[in-house]
Design a protein around this motif. Structure first.
Motif, PDB file in Angstrom:
ATOM      1  N   PRO A 149       0.804  -1.230   0.000  1.00  9.37           N
ATOM      2  CA  PRO A 149       0.000   0.000   0.000  1.00  9.37           C
ATOM      3  C   PRO A 149       0.835   1.277   0.000  1.00  9.37           C
ATOM      4  O   PRO A 149       0.499   2.237  -0.695  1.00  9.37           O
ATOM      5  CB  PRO A 149      -0.830  -0.130   1.289  1.00  9.37           C
ATOM      6  N   ASN A 150       1.955   1.283   0.736  1.00  6.23           N
ATOM      7  CA  ASN A 150       2.773   2.502   0.772  1.00  6.23           C
ATOM      8  C   ASN A 150       3.451   2.767  -0.577  1.00  6.23           C
ATOM      9  O   ASN A 150       3.673   3.915  -0.960  1.00  6.23           O
ATOM     10  CB  ASN A 150       3.821   2.416   1.885  1.00  6.23           C
ATOM     11  N   GLU A 151       3.765   1.686  -1.327  1.00  9.69           N
ATOM     12  CA  GLU A 151       4.365   1.850  -2.651  1.00  9.69           C
ATOM     13  C   GLU A 151       3.349   2.404  -3.645  1.00  9.69           C
ATOM     14  O   GLU A 151       3.676   3.236  -4.496  1.00  9.69           O
ATOM     15  CB  GLU A 151       4.922   0.510  -3.137  1.00  9.69           C
ATOM     16  N   SER A 200      -2.246   8.559   1.634  1.00 12.32           N
ATOM     17  CA  SER A 200      -1.523   7.732   2.603  1.00 12.32           C
ATOM     18  C   SER A 200      -1.667   6.252   2.288  1.00 12.32           C
ATOM     19  O   SER A 200      -2.571   5.831   1.558  1.00 12.32           O
ATOM     20  CB  SER A 200      -2.061   8.005   4.007  1.00 12.32           C
ATOM     21  N   ALA A 201      -0.788   5.457   2.883  1.00 10.88           N
ATOM     22  CA  ALA A 201      -0.872   3.993   2.737  1.00 10.88           C
ATOM     23  C   ALA A 201      -2.176   3.482   3.337  1.00 10.88           C
ATOM     24  O   ALA A 201      -2.761   2.514   2.841  1.00 10.88           O
ATOM     25  CB  ALA A 201       0.328   3.345   3.423  1.00 10.88           C
ATOM     26  N   ALA A 202      -2.639   4.156   4.398  1.00 17.25           N
ATOM     27  CA  ALA A 202      -3.906   3.769   5.033  1.00 17.25           C
ATOM     28  C   ALA A 202      -5.069   3.979   4.072  1.00 17.25           C
ATOM     29  O   ALA A 202      -6.006   3.167   4.012  1.00 17.25           O
ATOM     30  CB  ALA A 202      -4.121   4.582   6.312  1.00 17.25           C
ATOM     31  N   ASP A 203      -5.021   5.069   3.286  1.00 28.10           N
ATOM     32  CA  ASP A 203      -6.055   5.318   2.282  1.00 28.10           C
ATOM     33  C   ASP A 203      -6.074   4.197   1.245  1.00 28.10           C
ATOM     34  O   ASP A 203      -7.145   3.733   0.830  1.00 28.10           O
ATOM     35  CB  ASP A 203      -5.790   6.652   1.565  1.00 28.10           C
ATOM     36  N   ARG A 209      -9.577  -2.762   0.462  1.00 27.48           N
ATOM     37  CA  ARG A 209     -10.570  -3.560   1.197  1.00 27.48           C
ATOM     38  C   ARG A 209     -11.955  -3.370   0.584  1.00 27.48           C
ATOM     39  O   ARG A 209     -12.707  -4.329   0.387  1.00 27.48           O
ATOM     40  CB  ARG A 209     -10.578  -3.179   2.676  1.00 27.48           C
ATOM     41  N   PHE A 210     -12.297  -2.109   0.289  1.00 22.17           N
ATOM     42  CA  PHE A 210     -13.606  -1.826  -0.307  1.00 22.17           C
ATOM     43  C   PHE A 210     -13.731  -2.472  -1.692  1.00 22.17           C
ATOM     44  O   PHE A 210     -14.752  -3.083  -2.016  1.00 22.17           O
ATOM     45  CB  PHE A 210     -13.823  -0.314  -0.423  1.00 22.17           C
TER      46      PHE A 210
END
Length: 284
Positions: free
Chosen positions: A139-141, A151-154, A160-161
């Motif tokens: 995700p961070n890449e 962000s990686a969290a985004d 997931r969605f």
């Protein structure tokens, strides 16, 4: 058997289906239906279904009760009517989000909710492309190559969605694949509210690209032209066909190098000249 109310977006269609279901098994009439709902006119609900008039808030509540809707189904029907009557996209968005929250709280899924969420933000469409183009990427890449930065969290939340909604799938190696190469909104009117939000975001990104990117990395062009209603419709058809041809071109790409956005816009810069001229003639 009739579908549940949460499978509908058009309250008129639900009323019509309810009436047809009752009519199929009894001598139910529009007059009887209107009387049950407390309307003085025996043809009122038929006129509503024909699109010749509409329900208001109190009428929605009486009609929902007459159809035997209780609890969250009653509230959902009233929200459908409120959504249809909303005058702005902001109001429509609020109504639909209330419908989503109501359905989620009662563990039911409403038609179009996944596509609504997908189109509500630019992130999902971009990450859906990047997840496939960057096999094995964390995700961070993926976040690092996005413009604007996220962000990686985004990215994780979006992935997931996309998996949950079936817009992406993952194989045994952990690589992502699109279940459909392209998406369509179909006839879900509610999705158009989310698309309005997406188009606004993409329009803002286009302005940023105009200022920040070199000409070699962006292509902007436009035409200012006089048009008739007939030529306008022909151009709209041409733009639609052009978009289809472009999709077929990029669909053949096997190795994606970057994710791009193509905005196709056609809008008036003046009032209708015939209307203005006619108005001046009347003043004389």
């Amino acid at each position: 058997m009739m579908k549940t109310v949460t499978e509908y977006k058009d309250y008129r269609q639900y009323i019509l289906d309810y009436y047809s279901e009752r009519k199929r098994s009894s001598a139910f009439t529009w007059r009887e239906f209107a009387k049950l709902a407390g309307f003085a006119s025996g043809s009122y609900l038929k006129l509503v279904c024909d699109g010749k008039t509409r329900l208001r808030e109190e009428g929605a509540k009486k009609t929902a009760f007459a159809m035997g809707l209780l609890g969250f189904e009653y509230d959902y029907f009233v929200l459908m009517v409120r959504y249809e009557s909303a005058k702005t996209n902001r109001e429509k968005k609020k109504c639909f989000e209330e419908m989503q929250a109501l359905s989620a709280a009662n563990h039911v899924k409403i038609l179009g909710s996944d596509l609504y969420t997908f189109y509500e933000t630019w992130k999902h469409s971009v990450i859906r492309e990047l997840a496939v183009a960057m096999p094995g990427a964390k995700p961070n890449e993926i976040a690092k190559v996005c413009r604007p930065a996220i962000s990686a969290a985004d990215v994780s939340e979006s992935l997931r969605f996309l998996l949950k909604s079936g817009l992406l799938e993952r194989d045994i190696k952990g690589n992502y694949h699109q279940t459909n190469r392209s998406l369509t909104t179909g006839r879900l009117k509610v999705v158009s509210v989310a698309i309005h939000s997406l188009l606004r975001q993409m329009g803002e990104f286009a302005l940023e690209a105009l200022d920040k990117l070199p000409i070699s990395e962006r292509h902007f062009s436009g035409i200012t032209m006089g048009m008739t209603a007939e030529s306008y419709e022909k151009v709209v058809v041409e733009l639609t066909e052009c978009r289809k041809r472009i999709v077929s071109i990029v669909s053949a790409d096997k190795n994606v190098e970057k994710v791009c956005r193509l905005n196709m816009q056609l809008f008036p810069l003046t009032e209708n000249l015939e209307t203005v001229t006619a108005g001046k003639g009347e003043e004389k």
